[in-house]
Scaffold this motif. Structure first.
Motif, PDB file in Angstrom:
ATOM      1  N   ALA A  40       0.812  -1.210   0.000  1.00  0.00           N
ATOM      2  CA  ALA A  40       0.000   0.000   0.000  1.00  0.00           C
ATOM      3  C   ALA A  40       0.850   1.267   0.000  1.00  0.00           C
ATOM      4  CB  ALA A  40      -0.915   0.010   1.227  1.00  0.00           C
ATOM      5  N   PHE A  41       0.315   2.281  -0.673  1.00  0.00           N
ATOM      6  CA  PHE A  41       0.853   3.632  -0.602  1.00  0.00           C
ATOM      7  C   PHE A  41       0.094   4.293   0.536  1.00  0.00           C
ATOM      8  CE2 PHE A  41       0.712   8.131  -2.221  1.00  0.00           C
ATOM      9  CZ  PHE A  41       2.056   8.406  -1.998  1.00  0.00           C
ATOM     10  N   ILE A  42       0.789   4.646   1.598  1.00  0.00           N
ATOM     11  CA  ILE A  42       0.159   5.112   2.832  1.00  0.00           C
ATOM     12  C   ILE A  42       0.195   6.636   2.885  1.00  0.00           C
ATOM     13  CG2 ILE A  42       0.168   4.939   5.351  1.00  0.00           C
ATOM     14  CD1 ILE A  42       1.819   2.266   4.887  1.00  0.00           C
ATOM     15  N   ILE A  43      -0.990   7.221   3.075  1.00  0.00           N
ATOM     16  CA  ILE A  43      -1.127   8.672   3.114  1.00  0.00           C
ATOM     17  C   ILE A  43      -1.748   9.076   4.449  1.00  0.00           C
ATOM     18  CG2 ILE A  43      -2.186  10.711   2.050  1.00  0.00           C
ATOM     19  CD1 ILE A  43      -2.248   9.114  -0.590  1.00  0.00           C
ATOM     20  N   TYR A  44      -1.091  10.005   5.124  1.00  0.00           N
ATOM     21  CA  TYR A  44      -1.596  10.563   6.373  1.00  0.00           C
ATOM     22  C   TYR A  44      -2.544  11.711   6.035  1.00  0.00           C
ATOM     23  CZ  TYR A  44      -1.204  13.109  10.924  1.00  0.00           C
ATOM     24  OH  TYR A  44      -1.436  13.774  12.108  1.00  0.00           O
ATOM     25  N   VAL A  45      -3.821  11.543   6.348  1.00  0.00           N
ATOM     26  CA  VAL A  45      -4.817  12.599   6.179  1.00  0.00           C
ATOM     27  C   VAL A  45      -4.769  13.398   7.484  1.00  0.00           C
ATOM     28  CG1 VAL A  45      -7.235  13.151   5.714  1.00  0.00           C
ATOM     29  CG2 VAL A  45      -6.197  11.113   4.677  1.00  0.00           C
ATOM     30  N   ARG A  46      -4.071  14.515   7.434  1.00  0.00           N
ATOM     31  CA  ARG A  46      -3.746  15.273   8.645  1.00  0.00           C
ATOM     32  C   ARG A  46      -4.772  16.359   8.946  1.00  0.00           C
ATOM     33  NH1 ARG A  46       2.265  16.754  10.024  1.00  0.00           N
ATOM     34  NH2 ARG A  46       1.970  17.255  12.204  1.00  0.00           N
ATOM     35  N   THR A  47      -5.209  16.397  10.202  1.00  0.00           N
ATOM     36  CA  THR A  47      -6.088  17.450  10.680  1.00  0.00           C
ATOM     37  C   THR A  47      -5.664  17.837  12.089  1.00  0.00           C
ATOM     38  OG1 THR A  47      -7.644  15.850  11.576  1.00  0.00           O
ATOM     39  CG2 THR A  47      -8.167  16.739   9.418  1.00  0.00           C
ATOM     40  N   LEU A  48      -6.045  19.012  12.497  1.00  0.00           N
ATOM     41  CA  LEU A  48      -5.855  19.420  13.884  1.00  0.00           C
ATOM     42  C   LEU A  48      -6.790  18.583  14.763  1.00  0.00           C
ATOM     43  CD1 LEU A  48      -5.923  23.290  13.371  1.00  0.00           C
ATOM     44  CD2 LEU A  48      -3.904  21.875  13.842  1.00  0.00           C
ATOM     45  N   ALA A  49      -6.380  18.349  15.999  1.00  0.00           N
ATOM     46  CA  ALA A  49      -7.220  17.583  16.926  1.00  0.00           C
ATOM     47  C   ALA A  49      -8.589  18.236  17.093  1.00  0.00           C
ATOM     48  CB  ALA A  49      -6.516  17.443  18.276  1.00  0.00           C
ATOM     49  N   MET A  50      -8.616  19.558  17.154  1.00  0.00           N
ATOM     50  CA  MET A  50      -9.878  20.287  17.336  1.00  0.00           C
ATOM     51  C   MET A  50     -10.812  20.066  16.147  1.00  0.00           C
ATOM     52  SD  MET A  50     -10.421  24.341  18.168  1.00  0.00           S
ATOM     53  CE  MET A  50      -9.579  24.861  16.687  1.00  0.00           C
ATOM     54  N   THR A  51     -10.275  20.109  14.930  1.00  0.00           N
ATOM     55  CA  THR A  51     -11.083  19.881  13.735  1.00  0.00           C
ATOM     56  C   THR A  51     -11.639  18.461  13.737  1.00  0.00           C
ATOM     57  OG1 THR A  51      -9.701  21.402  12.472  1.00  0.00           O
ATOM     58  CG2 THR A  51     -11.080  19.897  11.205  1.00  0.00           C
ATOM     59  N   ALA A  52     -10.766  17.496  14.028  1.00  0.00           N
ATOM     60  CA  ALA A  52     -11.194  16.096  14.040  1.00  0.00           C
ATOM     61  C   ALA A  52     -12.257  15.860  15.106  1.00  0.00           C
ATOM     62  CB  ALA A  52      -9.982  15.186  14.265  1.00  0.00           C
ATOM     63  N   ALA A  53     -12.079  16.444  16.288  1.00  0.00           N
ATOM     64  CA  ALA A  53     -13.060  16.274  17.367  1.00  0.00           C
ATOM     65  C   ALA A  53     -14.415  16.833  16.965  1.00  0.00           C
ATOM     66  CB  ALA A  53     -12.563  16.949  18.642  1.00  0.00           C
ATOM     67  N   LYS A  54     -14.405  17.992  16.323  1.00  0.00           N
ATOM     68  CA  LYS A  54     -15.651  18.629  15.891  1.00  0.00           C
ATOM     69  C   LYS A  54     -16.374  17.731  14.880  1.00  0.00           C
ATOM     70  CE  LYS A  54     -15.120  22.957  15.556  1.00  0.00           C
ATOM     71  NZ  LYS A  54     -14.690  24.272  15.058  1.00  0.00           N
ATOM     72  N   ARG A  55     -15.613  17.150  13.958  1.00  0.00           N
ATOM     73  CA  ARG A  55     -16.213  16.291  12.929  1.00  0.00           C
ATOM     74  C   ARG A  55     -16.686  14.959  13.501  1.00  0.00           C
ATOM     75  NH1 ARG A  55     -11.587  16.782   8.260  1.00  0.00           N
ATOM     76  NH2 ARG A  55     -11.937  18.951   7.683  1.00  0.00           N
ATOM     77  N   ALA A  56     -15.942  14.409  14.474  1.00  0.00           N
ATOM     78  CA  ALA A  56     -16.200  13.048  14.953  1.00  0.00           C
ATOM     79  C   ALA A  56     -17.167  12.970  16.126  1.00  0.00           C
ATOM     80  CB  ALA A  56     -14.881  12.385  15.359  1.00  0.00           C
ATOM     81  N   SER A  57     -17.287  14.025  16.899  1.00  0.00           N
ATOM     82  CA  SER A  57     -18.115  13.933  18.102  1.00  0.00           C
ATOM     83  C   SER A  57     -19.592  13.926  17.757  1.00  0.00           C
ATOM     84  CB  SER A  57     -17.801  15.083  19.060  1.00  0.00           C
ATOM     85  OG  SER A  57     -18.140  16.309  18.474  1.00  0.00           O
ATOM     86  N   GLY A  58     -20.328  13.257  18.603  1.00  0.00           N
ATOM     87  CA  GLY A  58     -21.774  13.279  18.452  1.00  0.00           C
ATOM     88  C   GLY A  58     -22.359  12.160  17.633  1.00  0.00           C
ATOM     89  N   ASP A  59     -21.513  11.395  16.906  1.00  0.00           N
ATOM     90  CA  ASP A  59     -22.121  10.326  16.109  1.00  0.00           C
ATOM     91  C   ASP A  59     -22.265   9.030  16.910  1.00  0.00           C
ATOM     92  OD1 ASP A  59     -19.574   9.185  16.071  1.00  0.00           O
ATOM     93  OD2 ASP A  59     -19.290   9.383  13.911  1.00  0.00           O
ATOM     94  N   GLY A  60     -21.611   8.956  18.078  1.00  0.00           N
ATOM     95  CA  GLY A  60     -21.787   7.813  18.966  1.00  0.00           C
ATOM     96  C   GLY A  60     -21.163   6.523  18.489  1.00  0.00           C
ATOM     97  N   THR A  61     -20.437   6.543  17.383  1.00  0.00           N
ATOM     98  CA  THR A  61     -19.880   5.298  16.850  1.00  0.00           C
ATOM     99  C   THR A  61     -18.407   5.116  17.201  1.00  0.00           C
ATOM    100  OG1 THR A  61     -19.211   6.311  14.760  1.00  0.00           O
ATOM    101  CG2 THR A  61     -21.452   5.387  14.872  1.00  0.00           C
ATOM    102  N   ARG A  62     -17.843   6.059  17.931  1.00  0.00           N
ATOM    103  CA  ARG A  62     -16.402   6.016  18.220  1.00  0.00           C
ATOM    104  C   ARG A  62     -16.203   5.836  19.721  1.00  0.00           C
ATOM    105  NH1 ARG A  62     -14.394   8.634  13.225  1.00  0.00           N
ATOM    106  NH2 ARG A  62     -16.192   9.541  12.259  1.00  0.00           N
ATOM    107  N   PRO A  63     -16.049   4.592  20.181  1.00  0.00           N
ATOM    108  CA  PRO A  63     -16.016   4.313  21.613  1.00  0.00           C
ATOM    109  C   PRO A  63     -14.892   5.015  22.367  1.00  0.00           C
ATOM    110  CG  PRO A  63     -15.593   2.313  20.339  1.00  0.00           C
ATOM    111  CD  PRO A  63     -15.964   3.381  19.375  1.00  0.00           C
ATOM    112  N   LEU A  64     -13.785   5.298  21.713  1.00  0.00           N
ATOM    113  CA  LEU A  64     -12.681   5.946  22.413  1.00  0.00           C
ATOM    114  C   LEU A  64     -12.899   7.446  22.579  1.00  0.00           C
ATOM    115  CD1 LEU A  64      -9.576   4.078  20.938  1.00  0.00           C
ATOM    116  CD2 LEU A  64     -10.784   3.657  23.078  1.00  0.00           C
TER     117      LEU A  64
END
Length: 172
Positions: free
Chosen positions: A96-120
């Motif tokens: 595989a050609f591995i690519i890091y899709v980089r975001t700030l922690a704050m941006t990622a948290a805003k996008r990921a929170s609230g969907d309830g599918t991420r146990p961590l």
């Protein structure tokens, strides 16, 4: 030789959204290992974590990734914890050609929170948990062959950049 496109990064970085676009534009298949685990276990990831624990989930994740990486070249977007498992990045590098899709922690948290599918990320302060995940996992993400910053770009713009990198470096 054409290799898989493997996207790594924080939860909420956009790996799945962008991966689907890349696969569509490249007339390739998209593999979401988390969805494969959910189908295989017939239960949501949060329940797998709750009933079987994170070690069992990581074992399932590794099995699914081994299978995906041995198949025809496709776009693969594993959960962010996969990349932080010992040997995962190194084991995938040849296929595989591995690519890091980089975001700030704050941006990622805003996008990921609230969907309830991420146990961590369940709890009082998703931003703080995301900062902690970034601290724990970024050294693994940085082992990728390329990096695309995804904070201020649209998903199609990030996908376009990933596809250009894959064409230049992975035979797409």
């Amino acid at each position: 030789m054409k290799r898989h496109i493997l996207l790594v990064g924080l939860p909420g970085a956009g790996k799945t959204t962008v991966g689907r676009i890349v696969a569509e534009q490249a007339s390739s298949s998209f593999i979401d290992p988390d969805n494969m685990i959910v189908r295989r276990m017939q239960m949501p990831i949060a329940r797998i974590f709750g009933e079987f624990g994170e070690p069992r989930f990581r074992q399932l994740e590794q099995e699914v990734m081994t299978s995906a990486l041995s198949g025809p070249p496709s776009v693969i977007a594993p959960g962010s914890g996969w990349a932080a498992q010992p040997g995962a990045i190194e084991g995938a590098r040849q296929a595989a050609f591995i690519i890091y899709v980089r975001t700030l922690a704050m941006t990622a948290a805003k996008r990921a929170s609230g969907d309830g599918t991420r146990p961590l990320l369940v709890g009082e302060d998703p931003s703080e948990k995301m900062r902690q995940l970034l601290k724990e996992r970024e050294s693994f993400f940085l082992q990728a062959e390329a990096e695309v910053k995804a904070d201020v770009k649209t998903a199609p713009q990030v996908a376009e950049e990933i596809l250009a990198l894959a064409k230049a470096h992975a035979g797409w």
